[in-house]
Design a protein around this motif. Structure first.
Motif, PDB file in Angstrom:
ATOM      1  N   PRO A  67      37.129  56.921  43.361  1.00  0.00           N
ATOM      2  CA  PRO A  67      36.192  55.925  42.746  1.00  0.00           C
ATOM      3  C   PRO A  67      36.896  55.052  41.870  1.00  0.00           C
ATOM      4  O   PRO A  67      36.394  53.777  41.435  1.00  0.00           O
ATOM      5  CB  PRO A  67      35.181  56.722  41.769  1.00  0.00           C
ATOM      6  N   ARG A  68      38.329  55.280  41.350  1.00  0.00           N
ATOM      7  CA  ARG A  68      39.293  54.103  40.747  1.00  0.00           C
ATOM      8  C   ARG A  68      39.725  53.044  41.350  1.00  0.00           C
ATOM      9  O   ARG A  68      40.133  52.189  40.726  1.00  0.00           O
ATOM     10  CB  ARG A  68      40.216  55.121  40.119  1.00  0.00           C
ATOM     11  N   GLU A  69      39.608  53.126  42.741  1.00  0.00           N
ATOM     12  CA  GLU A  69      40.158  52.162  43.649  1.00  0.00           C
ATOM     13  C   GLU A  69      39.464  50.746  43.602  1.00  0.00           C
ATOM     14  O   GLU A  69      38.339  50.784  43.647  1.00  0.00           O
ATOM     15  CB  GLU A  69      40.113  52.650  45.151  1.00  0.00           C
ATOM     16  N   PRO A  70      40.186  49.593  43.349  1.00  0.00           N
ATOM     17  CA  PRO A  70      39.513  48.377  43.344  1.00  0.00           C
ATOM     18  C   PRO A  70      38.775  48.059  44.729  1.00  0.00           C
ATOM     19  O   PRO A  70      39.336  48.684  45.828  1.00  0.00           O
ATOM     20  CB  PRO A  70      40.359  47.539  42.845  1.00  0.00           C
ATOM     21  N   LEU A  71      38.079  47.055  44.568  1.00  0.00           N
ATOM     22  CA  LEU A  71      37.336  46.497  45.862  1.00  0.00           C
ATOM     23  C   LEU A  71      37.423  44.900  45.364  1.00  0.00           C
ATOM     24  O   LEU A  71      36.807  44.470  44.571  1.00  0.00           O
ATOM     25  CB  LEU A  71      36.192  47.028  46.382  1.00  0.00           C
ATOM     26  N   GLU A  72      37.854  44.223  46.635  1.00  0.00           N
ATOM     27  CA  GLU A  72      37.709  42.641  46.076  1.00  0.00           C
ATOM     28  C   GLU A  72      36.698  42.062  47.331  1.00  0.00           C
ATOM     29  O   GLU A  72      36.912  42.305  48.265  1.00  0.00           O
ATOM     30  CB  GLU A  72      39.163  42.037  46.477  1.00  0.00           C
ATOM     31  N   ILE A  73      36.001  41.249  46.697  1.00  0.00           N
ATOM     32  CA  ILE A  73      34.759  40.808  47.389  1.00  0.00           C
ATOM     33  C   ILE A  73      34.745  39.271  46.994  1.00  0.00           C
ATOM     34  O   ILE A  73      34.845  38.901  45.961  1.00  0.00           O
ATOM     35  CB  ILE A  73      33.350  41.299  47.262  1.00  0.00           C
ATOM     36  N   LYS A  74      34.952  38.248  48.004  1.00  0.00           N
ATOM     37  CA  LYS A  74      35.025  36.721  47.758  1.00  0.00           C
ATOM     38  C   LYS A  74      35.977  36.619  46.491  1.00  0.00           C
ATOM     39  O   LYS A  74      35.638  35.775  45.662  1.00  0.00           O
ATOM     40  CB  LYS A  74      33.607  36.419  47.228  1.00  0.00           C
ATOM     41  N   GLY A  75      36.993  37.280  46.586  1.00  0.00           N
ATOM     42  CA  GLY A  75      38.233  36.945  45.417  1.00  0.00           C
ATOM     43  C   GLY A  75      37.758  37.414  44.240  1.00  0.00           C
ATOM     44  O   GLY A  75      38.550  37.339  43.324  1.00  0.00           O
ATOM     45  N   VAL A  76      36.537  38.310  43.995  1.00  0.00           N
ATOM     46  CA  VAL A  76      36.528  38.821  42.804  1.00  0.00           C
ATOM     47  C   VAL A  76      36.831  40.304  42.775  1.00  0.00           C
ATOM     48  O   VAL A  76      36.333  40.957  43.801  1.00  0.00           O
ATOM     49  CB  VAL A  76      34.805  38.945  42.632  1.00  0.00           C
TER      50      VAL A  76
END
Ligand SMILES: Cc1cc2nc3c(=O)[nH]c(=O)nc-3n(C[C@H](O)[C@H](O)[C@H](O)COP(=O)(O)O)c2cc1C
Length: 333
Positions: A3-12
């Motif tokens: 759950p600590r892993e980031p996720l990038e969506i549309k550069g966010v």
């Protein structure tokens, strides 16, 4: 831990995989402005350390409210009042989204239904099975249905002006766009009723308009995949139909599909993992999938992420009872 892993969506960048699901607080003024009570609620939500915070449903039209003390984004003068909420979330490091909703009058509460300025409209003149009051709404005219994309686009523009990074379209739990999807609440004979693609047309038109108007904003849909819970059956929208809708949403450019129930609501002990898995397969990585429902431990959240149930895990009621305990899910080894 996952759950600590980031996720990038549309550069966010969403800093972790936990989502604060929208939970209506009934803390707004009758005009739909957040209050001190709302800000206190937001601070509690933020103590969960969820990476994506989806604020509760905000009405896109005065007749699209579900209750009097609901947040609203249905007029320009409201923008200013929403800035502090969006900024509190942004400053905390989480990504702020806001849920937009036209409730469809058949789910409105009695206080609102007794307001002489409120008009109770829905796809068809049938009571909503989710409400005991069994009020029969007026059927929306085709012209009123055609106005929906503009209502959502205008509300989204206000949300982005207020500082939100995107919007979530509410299409579950028996609200208006979910009412269109279900053959139980949608008995229309025109291009918005009958076959699935007709029933989904208002949703697709709203999403198409949002995706066309806001290239850089995150566009999400919270989809009620079926009118009954996973593991059961019944009349109404089927999971197969819900999955077809999800596939089309991915083609239209939706960034995140949130998984929940439609006329059955959200209160199932099993959660919506089975539906989420089907949607994951159908969208094939074209958009992120978020699943909320009965996630009460970091082990369960991790299992959902690792086993391909979803990319993001949402929590709702734990945000009311003990949000800071959710933060511990992220700090465990
Ligand atoms: C008091 C309350 C208010 C809610 N308000 C919303 C809302 O505004 N929009 C929405 O999509 N879901 C709403 N939900 C549903 C939650 O987002 C969530 O799907 C549900 O609580 C199931 O998740 P949980 O088991 O983690 O609580 C609400 C739930 C509760 C209990």
């Amino acid at each position: 831990m996952l759950p600590r892993e980031p996720l990038e969506i549309k550069g966010v960048r969403i800093p972790n995989r936990l989502v604060a699901a929208p939970v209506a607080s009934a803390t707004a003024t009758p005009e739909g402005r957040p209050t001190e009570g709302t800000l206190r609620r937001v601070k509690e939500i933020l103590s969960s350390c969820a990476g994506l915070v989806i604020m509760e449903h905000h009405a896109v039209h005065p007749w699209g409210r579900a209750r009097v003390r609901q947040m609203r984004l249905d007029s320009d003068p409201l923008v200013e009042s929403h800035r502090e909420v969006a900024s509190l979330i942004e400053i905390s490091g989480a990504v702020p989204l806001v849920q937009l909703n036209h409730a469809g009058g058949s789910v409105a509460d009695l206080e609102l239904l007794n307001d002489p300025t409120f008009r109770c409209v829905a796809p068809s003149p049938v009571p909503n099975p989710m409400r005991e009051h069994r009020v029969v709404p007026a059927e929306m005219t085709p012209g009123e249905v055609e106005e929906l994309p503009d209502l959502f686009v205008s509300a989204a523009r206000r949300a982005l002006e207020a500082g939100y990074r995107g919007v979530q379209v509410h299409c579950c739990h028996g609200y208006l766009l979910g009412q269109f999807l279900s053959p139980i609440t949608n008995q229309r004979k025109d291009r918005y009723g009958g076959g699935l693609m007709n029933r989904a047309r208002p949703l697709f038109q709203v999403v198409d308009a949002l995706a066309g108007a806001f290239e850089d904003a995150i566009i999400s849909v919270r989809l009620g995949v079926a009118d009954f819970f996973p593991g059961s059956s019944g009349p109404g929208l089927t999971p197969e139909e819900g999955v077809r809708v999800a596939r089309e949403l991915a083609s239209l450019g939706v960034d995140v599909i949130g998984i929940s129930g439609n006329l059955c609501g959200y209160d199932t002990p099993l959660g919506f993992d089975d539906y989420s898995r089907l949607v994951m397969e159908a969208v094939g990585g074209r958009c992120a999938v978020e699943c909320t429902g009965m996630v009460r431990s970091p082990e369960r959240a991790e299992r959902m992420l690792r086993s391909g149930v979803c990319h993001l895990v949402g929590v709702g009621r734990p945000l009311l009872s003990n949000p800071s305990s959710v933060a511990q899910w992220l700090s465990q080894p």
